[in-house]
Motif scaffolding. Structure first.
Motif, mmCIF file in Angstrom:
data_model
loop_
_atom_site.group_PDB
_atom_site.id
_atom_site.type_symbol
_atom_site.label_atom_id
_atom_site.label_comp_id
_atom_site.label_asym_id
_atom_site.label_seq_id
_atom_site.Cartn_x
_atom_site.Cartn_y
_atom_site.Cartn_z
ATOM 1 N N GLN A 207 0.838 -1.195 0.000
ATOM 2 C CA GLN A 207 0.000 0.000 0.000
ATOM 3 C C GLN A 207 0.875 1.247 0.000
ATOM 4 O O GLN A 207 0.580 2.227 -0.685
ATOM 5 N N HIS A 208 1.963 1.225 0.742
ATOM 6 C CA HIS A 208 2.899 2.347 0.763
ATOM 7 C C HIS A 208 3.521 2.554 -0.617
ATOM 8 O O HIS A 208 3.666 3.694 -1.084
ATOM 9 N N ILE A 209 3.873 1.464 -1.286
ATOM 10 C CA ILE A 209 4.448 1.562 -2.632
ATOM 11 C C ILE A 209 3.448 2.194 -3.592
ATOM 12 O O ILE A 209 3.799 3.074 -4.388
ATOM 13 N N VAL A 210 2.189 1.777 -3.532
ATOM 14 C CA VAL A 210 1.165 2.336 -4.423
ATOM 15 C C VAL A 210 0.947 3.819 -4.123
ATOM 16 O O VAL A 210 0.862 4.641 -5.043
ATOM 17 N N SER A 211 0.883 4.190 -2.857
ATOM 18 C CA SER A 211 0.696 5.600 -2.494
ATOM 19 C C SER A 211 1.859 6.460 -2.983
ATOM 20 O O SER A 211 1.653 7.549 -3.527
ATOM 21 N N THR A 212 3.067 5.977 -2.791
ATOM 22 C CA THR A 212 4.242 6.712 -3.252
ATOM 23 C C THR A 212 4.255 6.819 -4.769
ATOM 24 O O THR A 212 4.580 7.874 -5.328
ATOM 25 N N ALA A 213 3.887 5.755 -5.450
ATOM 26 C CA ALA A 213 3.878 5.759 -6.910
ATOM 27 C C ALA A 213 2.877 6.765 -7.459
ATOM 28 O O ALA A 213 3.160 7.479 -8.428
ATOM 29 N N VAL A 214 1.711 6.844 -6.849
ATOM 30 C CA VAL A 214 0.686 7.788 -7.305
ATOM 31 C C VAL A 214 1.154 9.225 -7.082
ATOM 32 O O VAL A 214 0.962 10.091 -7.935
ATOM 33 N N ARG A 215 1.794 9.483 -5.952
ATOM 34 C CA ARG A 215 2.335 10.830 -5.718
ATOM 35 C C ARG A 215 3.419 11.174 -6.730
ATOM 36 O O ARG A 215 3.477 12.304 -7.225
ATOM 37 N N ASP A 216 4.271 10.201 -7.058
ATOM 38 C CA ASP A 216 5.298 10.428 -8.086
ATOM 39 C C ASP A 216 4.657 10.765 -9.425
ATOM 40 O O ASP A 216 5.106 11.662 -10.136
ATOM 41 N N GLY A 217 3.601 10.035 -9.784
ATOM 42 C CA GLY A 217 2.910 10.290 -11.047
ATOM 43 C C GLY A 217 2.280 11.668 -11.088
ATOM 44 O O GLY A 217 2.350 12.373 -12.095
ATOM 45 N N ALA A 218 1.658 12.076 -9.992
ATOM 46 C CA ALA A 218 1.032 13.408 -9.946
ATOM 47 C C ALA A 218 2.093 14.504 -10.046
ATOM 48 O O ALA A 218 1.905 15.498 -10.758
ATOM 49 N N ARG A 219 3.212 14.341 -9.341
ATOM 50 C CA ARG A 219 4.284 15.340 -9.431
ATOM 51 C C ARG A 219 4.856 15.413 -10.835
ATOM 52 O O ARG A 219 5.127 16.490 -11.358
ATOM 53 N N PHE A 220 5.039 14.242 -11.465
ATOM 54 C CA PHE A 220 5.564 14.223 -12.830
ATOM 55 C C PHE A 220 4.623 14.960 -13.786
ATOM 56 O O PHE A 220 5.041 15.796 -14.580
ATOM 57 N N ALA A 221 3.341 14.638 -13.708
ATOM 58 C CA ALA A 221 2.375 15.268 -14.608
ATOM 59 C C ALA A 221 2.292 16.772 -14.368
ATOM 60 O O ALA A 221 2.138 17.554 -15.308
ATOM 61 N N ALA A 222 2.410 17.201 -13.122
ATOM 62 C CA ALA A 222 2.289 18.621 -12.794
ATOM 63 C C ALA A 222 3.473 19.439 -13.288
ATOM 64 O O ALA A 222 3.370 20.656 -13.418
ATOM 65 N N ARG A 223 4.563 18.783 -13.604
ATOM 66 C CA ARG A 223 5.737 19.515 -14.062
ATOM 67 C C ARG A 223 5.881 19.542 -15.576
ATOM 68 O O ARG A 223 6.864 20.033 -16.099
ATOM 69 N N ASN A 224 4.889 19.052 -16.271
ATOM 70 C CA ASN A 224 4.878 19.159 -17.733
ATOM 71 C C ASN A 224 4.507 20.589 -18.122
ATOM 72 O O ASN A 224 3.841 21.289 -17.360
ATOM 73 N N PRO A 225 4.887 21.011 -19.318
ATOM 74 C CA PRO A 225 4.548 22.378 -19.744
ATOM 75 C C PRO A 225 3.040 22.605 -19.780
ATOM 76 O O PRO A 225 2.254 21.690 -20.048
ATOM 77 N N LEU A 226 2.632 23.823 -19.506
ATOM 78 C CA LEU A 226 1.209 24.171 -19.546
ATOM 79 C C LEU A 226 0.619 23.950 -20.928
ATOM 80 O O LEU A 226 -0.577 23.690 -21.068
ATOM 81 N N SER A 227 1.457 24.019 -21.964
ATOM 82 C CA SER A 227 0.962 23.788 -23.325
ATOM 83 C C SER A 227 0.465 22.356 -23.521
ATOM 84 O O SER A 227 -0.314 22.084 -24.431
ATOM 85 N N GLU A 228 0.907 21.425 -22.664
ATOM 86 C CA GLU A 228 0.443 20.029 -22.739
ATOM 87 C C GLU A 228 -0.968 19.863 -22.167
ATOM 88 O O GLU A 228 -1.534 18.788 -22.225
#
Length: 164
Positions: free
Chosen positions: A43-64
């Motif tokens: 469960q900890h691995i899944v929670s950490t993975a989802v946070r990593d995914g959200a941070r990654f997506a949030a750092r994409n250019p606004l044009s995306e």
């Protein structure tokens, strides 16, 4: 009659008999502790993975995120980062974590009222990325009767797109 009294009074096998009665319970408790620990670790691995995914997506250019909808490349890359930890994909963080057993959605509704700074061109507000994952849990001791067919781990994270 004397032999019967001496047999009843004899305590030579009491410890072995008590141990034979208690050992199965102790083994069940031990397996349960291992299984609970494994579930919480996954469960900890899944929670950490989802946070990593959200941070990654949030750092994409606004044009995306034109029209507050993420591009297909952002969705694919975010799924890969969430499941494997790598943009290109690879070995999943949990052995049986596949796209077939995982639902990851990346949405970006413009639900903020911030329209200044980097969001000045977004009158509806800042795009927000939501990443959700549901992974089926497989027990350590599935072959010993600990069946977990209906048990799953779920996590959710969101982040405002910053466009770095």
């Amino acid at each position: 009659m004397k032999n019967v009294h001496s047999l009843i009074a004899c305590k030579k096998g009491a410890a072995a008999a008590e141990m034979a009665l208690v050992t199965p319970l102790l083994i069940i408790i031990m397996f349960g502790i291992f299984e609970a620990g494994n579930f919480f670790w996954n469960q900890h691995i899944v929670s950490t993975a989802v946070r990593d995914g959200a941070r990654f997506a949030a750092r994409n250019p606004l044009s995306e995120f034109a029209g507050c909808v993420p591009s297909a490349s952002v969705v694919t890359a975010t799924r890969n980062v969430t499941r494997t930890g790598r943009v290109a994909g690879g070995t999943p963080r949990i052995a049986d974590w596949t796209d077939g057993t995982t639902t990851i959605t990346v949405t970006s509704p413009c639900n903020s009222t911030t329209t200044s700074g980097i969001y000045v061109n977004y009158p509806a507000g800042a795009p927000v990325v939501n990443v959700t994952a549901t992974v089926t849990y497989n027990a350590l001791f599935n072959n010993l009767g600990f069946t977990t067919t209906n048990l799953s781990m779920e996590a959710n994270a969101q982040a405002a797109v910053m466009g770095f």
